[in-house]
Design an enzyme around this catalytic site. Structure first.
Site, PDB file in Angstrom:
ATOM      1  CG  HIS A 242      -2.070  -1.194   1.228  1.00 52.47           C
ATOM      2  ND1 HIS A 242      -2.634  -1.317   0.141  1.00 52.47           N
ATOM      3  CD2 HIS A 242      -1.981  -1.934   2.159  1.00 52.47           C
ATOM      4  CE1 HIS A 242      -3.663  -2.366   0.386  1.00 52.47           C
ATOM      5  NE2 HIS A 242      -3.231  -2.799   1.749  1.00 52.47           N
ATOM      6  CG  ASP A 280      -2.837  -8.292   0.948  1.00 52.78           C
ATOM      7  OD1 ASP A 280      -2.015  -8.761   1.823  1.00 52.78           O
ATOM      8  OD2 ASP A 280      -3.788  -7.800   1.014  1.00 52.78           O
ATOM      9  CG  HIS A 282      -6.860  -5.232   1.929  1.00 51.90           C
ATOM     10  ND1 HIS A 282      -6.130  -6.202   2.937  1.00 51.90           N
ATOM     11  CD2 HIS A 282      -7.840  -4.913   2.526  1.00 51.90           C
ATOM     12  CE1 HIS A 282      -6.901  -6.026   4.059  1.00 51.90           C
ATOM     13  NE2 HIS A 282      -8.322  -5.311   3.767  1.00 51.90           N
ATOM     14  CG  ASP A 369      -4.950  -9.895   3.664  1.00 53.77           C
ATOM     15  OD1 ASP A 369      -4.682 -10.508   2.770  1.00 53.77           O
ATOM     16  OD2 ASP A 369      -4.783  -8.746   3.790  1.00 53.77           O
TER      17      ASP A 369
END
Length: 548
Positions: A242, A280, A282, A369
């Site tokens: 990110h 991931d 996200h 995740d």
């Protein structure tokens, strides 16, 4: 290219796990603000345990994959002193801390931002307590009500977080020079704070990436082939996908996958095409932004739809790159409550794009995740449910890319499952290697013998020294050919001499040529055959060794 997974050899697939010793877990976590989901130090310990390389207080995955731990040492050459006054006694305590730098991050991050990350905590601590604005404070284990076991000079200093955020596109906005102003400028949320021990961990993460680059340069130095059937794992403490050029967010400070990709292109391997696959939960918004205009680095991200999940404003399918980098960014947002049924076709399609890009090295941003029981997911608006079997299938598909592969740790917030997830992916990598390359597992001697036998079958007999009785791999005599055929009687067997050989069996009549004297017939039992007359040149045919 690095089509290294199709190399013949006897070594089983091996995961080389790189980590560093700049943080010791519990004491580093004491300086970090309490977070309901994120504990990067515990996650690293859980993964090592799951791979059979660390502590046993976390669940150890059954059938751990073949792994090798590479611990990267960070020199402890920085000294901090603290004073404690008790009555007439003054105690001085010296603490030797890791000393590293963040220079490698300059490959993708702005210099001013890297300088902020490296110095913000020290600048914050040096302020008098009344000069630390109260809206920037976040209590930690060492600054809150819990027993304080941290005795160095920054003990008791609250973590630094921004109370508001500034748009960099505003024409009248600037980062300023004060640590308060810069914190509002360089952070995008309050969940990515500056705290004691953070820079040490980040410096260790950079050293891990640098060591992987050196290892790849050594392992692939022959002709860019993975001769030892290895894949690599950067077990960094903090995630990075990110983090953009000039900001931190989503628990990410420095973009490890992007730094590694850029470092590889500048290495002695002379790479020109790298791919980054982000799995991931996200969207890898920071990674995409760093290579949005780059035609040489393909960035592919499979994630929950940003319409219902962080990062909310990035990760849409319409974001495909720009300029020379158009179509080199691929976002694949999945619908809410996706399972392997939706994930598998997306992964297959992205692997197809990676092969089309002709990537020489694949960097995988490995987030954990996507697991069915990960607590960080917004299940009412998004959500994803993969299990251990799904992760093993994922690893097998990634192995099918056929290039040297480096995994980089990203998120993952179910500590009980973290180690088993990574172990499942690596077992899938092993099975993917072996199924795509059935010759793996044979010894080097067996493979050499088989190769020489294939050469012998099609190598022209005129290049074999038949005057020597040696029965080596290349000096095959006619007796060998006769003995290998149980159905033909001795003296009646036609001896094959390769596609361009002038030698014929005794049954064939000598071929006459105008103006030439025909050569004598060659006996199959002769130990010293008479040199035949050189025939007319024949047109070379395809399919034989060396063009014959």
């Amino acid at each position: 290219g690095l089509r290294g997974t199709r190399v013949m050899g006897g070594s089983p697939p091996l995961a080389r796990v790189f980590t560093h010793d700049a943080d010791d877990g519990e004491s580093a976590a004491a300086g970090m603000p309490v977070d309901a989901f994120n504990d990067p130090y515990a996650r690293k310990a859980a993964i090592l345990a799951g791979l059979g390389l660390g502590e046993t207080r976390f669940r150890r995955a059954s059938g751990a994959p073949n792994c090798e731990l590479v611990s990267v040492a960070v020199p402890r050459t920085r000294v901090q002193a603290s004073l404690a006054v008790s009555g007439n006694t003054v105690q001085v305590q010296l603490q030797y801390l890791p000393h590293g730098n963040l220079d490698l991050a300059l490959a993708v991050h702005g210099a001013a931002y890297v300088r902020y990350v490296a110095t913000a905590w020290d600048r914050w601590c040096r302020l008098a307590p009344e000069k630390r604005c109260r809206f920037f404070r976040r209590e930690t284990e060492s600054s809150g009500s819990k027993k304080n076991t941290n005795t160095h000079w920054s003990a008791g200093v609250p973590a630094l977080v921004p109370p508001n955020f500034t748009s960099h596109n505003t024409p009248n906005a600037q980062p300023g020079v004060d640590v308060h102003a810069q914190t509002c400028w360089y952070h995008t949320d309050t969940e990515t704070p500056m705290f004691a021990g953070l820079v040490d961990s980040l410096a260790g993460d950079m050293r891990v990436l640098a060591e992987i680059v050196r290892s790849l340069e050594f392992d692939l130095k022959n002709d860019l082939r993975n001769m030892h059937n290895k894949f690599y794992y950067a077990l960094t403490t903090h995630p990075g996908h990110h983090a953009a050029k000039d900001n931190a967010g989503g628990y990410c400070y420095l973009n490890n996958a992007a730094v590694l990709a850029k470092a590889l292109t500048k290495s002695s391997l002379n790479l020109t095409r790298v791919a980054i696959l982000d799995v991931d939960y996200h969207a890898g918004n920071g990674t995409c932004s760093l290579f949005y205009h780059d035609p040489d680095v393909l960035v592919v991200s499979i994630h929950a739809s940003p319409e219902g999940e962080y990062p909310w404003n990035s990760g849409y399918a319409t974001e495909q790159g720009s300029g020379r980098g158009l179509h080199k960014t691929i976002n694949v947002p999945l619908p809410p409550a996706s399972t392997w049924a939706e994930y598998e076709p997306a992964l297959v399609a992205t692997i197809r794009a990676i092969k089309k890009h002709d990537a020489q090295v694949l960097v995988v941003s490995l987030g954990l995740d996507t697991h069915e029981f990960d607590p960080v997911q917004e299940r009412d608006t998004a959500g994803m449910s993969l299990n251990y079997d799904d992760y093993e299938k994922m690893g097998a598909l990634i192995a099918g890319c056929g290039v040297a592969t480096v995994f980089v740790q990203e998120g993952g917030y179910n500590l009980e499952a973290a180690g088993s997830i990574v172990a499942s992916v690596f077992r899938g990598m092993e099975s993917g290697f072996c199924s795509a390359n059935p010759e793996r597992g044979e010894s080097a001697e067996t493979i050499a013998t088989n190769v020489l036998a294939e050469i012998t079958k099609s190598f022209p007999k005129r290049f074999v020294d038949q005057t020597k009785p040696d029965r080596g791999a290349l000096a095959v005599t006619y007796d060998d050919e006769l003995e290998s055929d149980d159905g033909d009687s001795e003296g009646e067997k036609t001896v094959s001499a390769g596609p361009a050989s002038p030698l014929k069996s005794p049954k064939d009549p000598p071929k006459k040529h105008p103006g030439n004297t025909p050569g004598p017939a060659v006996s199959a039992t002769s130990t010293k055959p008479t040199e035949p007359t050189k025939p007319e040149p024949k047109q070379k045919t395809k399919g034989g060794w060396f063009g014959f």
